[in-house]
Design a protein around this motif. Structure first.
Motif, PDB file in Angstrom:
ATOM      1  N   GLN A 239      -1.418  40.950  18.084  1.00 20.89           N
ATOM      2  CA  GLN A 239      -2.192  40.042  18.888  1.00 20.89           C
ATOM      3  C   GLN A 239      -1.576  38.805  19.687  1.00 20.89           C
ATOM      4  O   GLN A 239      -1.935  38.739  20.969  1.00 20.89           O
ATOM      5  CB  GLN A 239      -3.441  39.596  17.997  1.00 20.89           C
TER       6      GLN A 239
ATOM      7  N   ASP B 146      -1.736  38.579  23.710  1.00 19.55           N
ATOM      8  CA  ASP B 146      -2.513  37.715  24.255  1.00 19.55           C
ATOM      9  C   ASP B 146      -1.946  36.368  24.637  1.00 19.55           C
ATOM     10  O   ASP B 146      -1.991  35.763  25.804  1.00 19.55           O
ATOM     11  CB  ASP B 146      -3.965  37.376  23.648  1.00 19.55           C
TER      12      ASP B 146
ATOM     13  N   PHE C 165      -6.314  31.886  19.209  1.00 17.88           N
ATOM     14  CA  PHE C 165      -6.979  33.062  19.387  1.00 17.88           C
ATOM     15  C   PHE C 165      -8.528  32.977  19.952  1.00 17.88           C
ATOM     16  O   PHE C 165      -9.148  31.822  19.412  1.00 17.88           O
ATOM     17  CB  PHE C 165      -6.747  33.959  18.188  1.00 17.88           C
TER      18      PHE C 165
ATOM     19  N   SER D 216       0.261  35.184  28.057  1.00 17.07           N
ATOM     20  CA  SER D 216      -0.436  33.862  28.797  1.00 17.07           C
ATOM     21  C   SER D 216       0.789  32.780  29.062  1.00 17.07           C
ATOM     22  O   SER D 216       0.567  32.269  30.004  1.00 17.07           O
ATOM     23  CB  SER D 216      -1.535  33.345  28.114  1.00 17.07           C
TER      24      SER D 216
END
Lengths: 153, 106
Positions: A70, A74, A151, A78
């Motif tokens: 993850q 993500d 997250f 970024s």
């Protein structure tokens, strides 16, 4: 689910941080009555922490590996979009340190096996110090990266 | 094989081989988190696969080599490894890692 795993990962790392810091400082302590806070902090039976530290290290690593995909999808993307190269760099170092630390655990266990062998005293002290450095680095980097982009945002 | 010999060889070989696997790109496999797919083929994947992760593959490569050598190295040799290597090797690997990843900060 990932957020739960990340929180568990953080909680395990806090416990690991405390345990390995106690143990590492205990290897520098001279056998005299502890007077100060720092002295009392180091005045622990280091060997009694060994198995707990190994279990916590492995659990923390497993949980970190579970949330890593993850992160890769993500967070890292970024950071790349924001051109935050240093943030990606410290994480790369964190993953390598974690792997090196994991591989050193059998030897760490051997050095801390009771009864403690005087022949291993120096190796025990330095390897524990190195593992403590790895745990502190990984804890701080994980914390900083989570602050940059946690997250669930 | 004794516990001391096997543990010593596994730890030192595993840690060194891990950084060799990173440096020379020897992952046992690649993992594609977007597809939740493990792939033994290290050829450049199509962009639709998303980013690849080699970390698990590096660890498996290092663990496999370390396990084989830990079982294969005779006890007489494994027991002669100086205890100081138990901290000199990880310290050297930490320094090497910092140098290897310095390009992120330039």
């Amino acid at each position: 689910m990932v957020t739960t795993l990340l929180i568990l990962h953080a909680l395990m790392s806090v416990a690991l941080l405390g345990a390995i810091t106690h143990q590492a400082l205990s290897t520098y302590r001279r056998p005299a009555p502890a007077q100060s806070f720092a002295g009392r902090f180091a005045a622990v039976a280091g060997a009694s922490y060994t198995n707990a530290i190994i279990v916590l290290f492995l659990l923390t690593a497993v949980l970190g590996n579970l949330v890593y995909p993850q992160y890769r999808l993500d967070v890292r993307t970024s950071l790349e979009d924001l051109n935050m190269r240093a943030a990606n760099g410290v994480f790369e170092i964190k993953e390598h340190f974690a792997a090196i630390g994991m591989f050193m655990l059998p030897l760490y266990w051997l050095y801390w096996r009771t009864p403690l062998k005087p022949d291993y005293a120096a190796a025990r002290r330095w390897l524990t110090t190195i593992l403590a450095f790895i745990v502190w680095w990984n804890f701080l980097v994980g914390h900083i990266l989570n602050n940059i982009k946690g997250f669930g945002q | 094989m004794s516990k001391q010999s096997a543990f010593t060889v596994f730890a030192l070989v595993g840690a060194i081989t891990y950084m060799l696997a990173v440096t020379f790109n020897w992952p046992a496999f690649a993992y594609y988190p977007l597809l939740n797919h493990f792939d033994l083929d290290r050829a450049l994947p199509p962009k639709t696969n998303g980013p690849s992760m080699l970390y698990y593959g590096w660890i498996v490569t290092a663990a496999a080599v370390a396990l084989v050598l830990a079982l294969a190295v005779p006890r007489a040799i494994g027991n002669k490894v100086p205890a100081a290597l138990g901290w000199i090797v990880p310290l050297a690997l930490i320094v090497y890692t910092l140098m290897y990843d310095r390009h992120w900060f330039l």
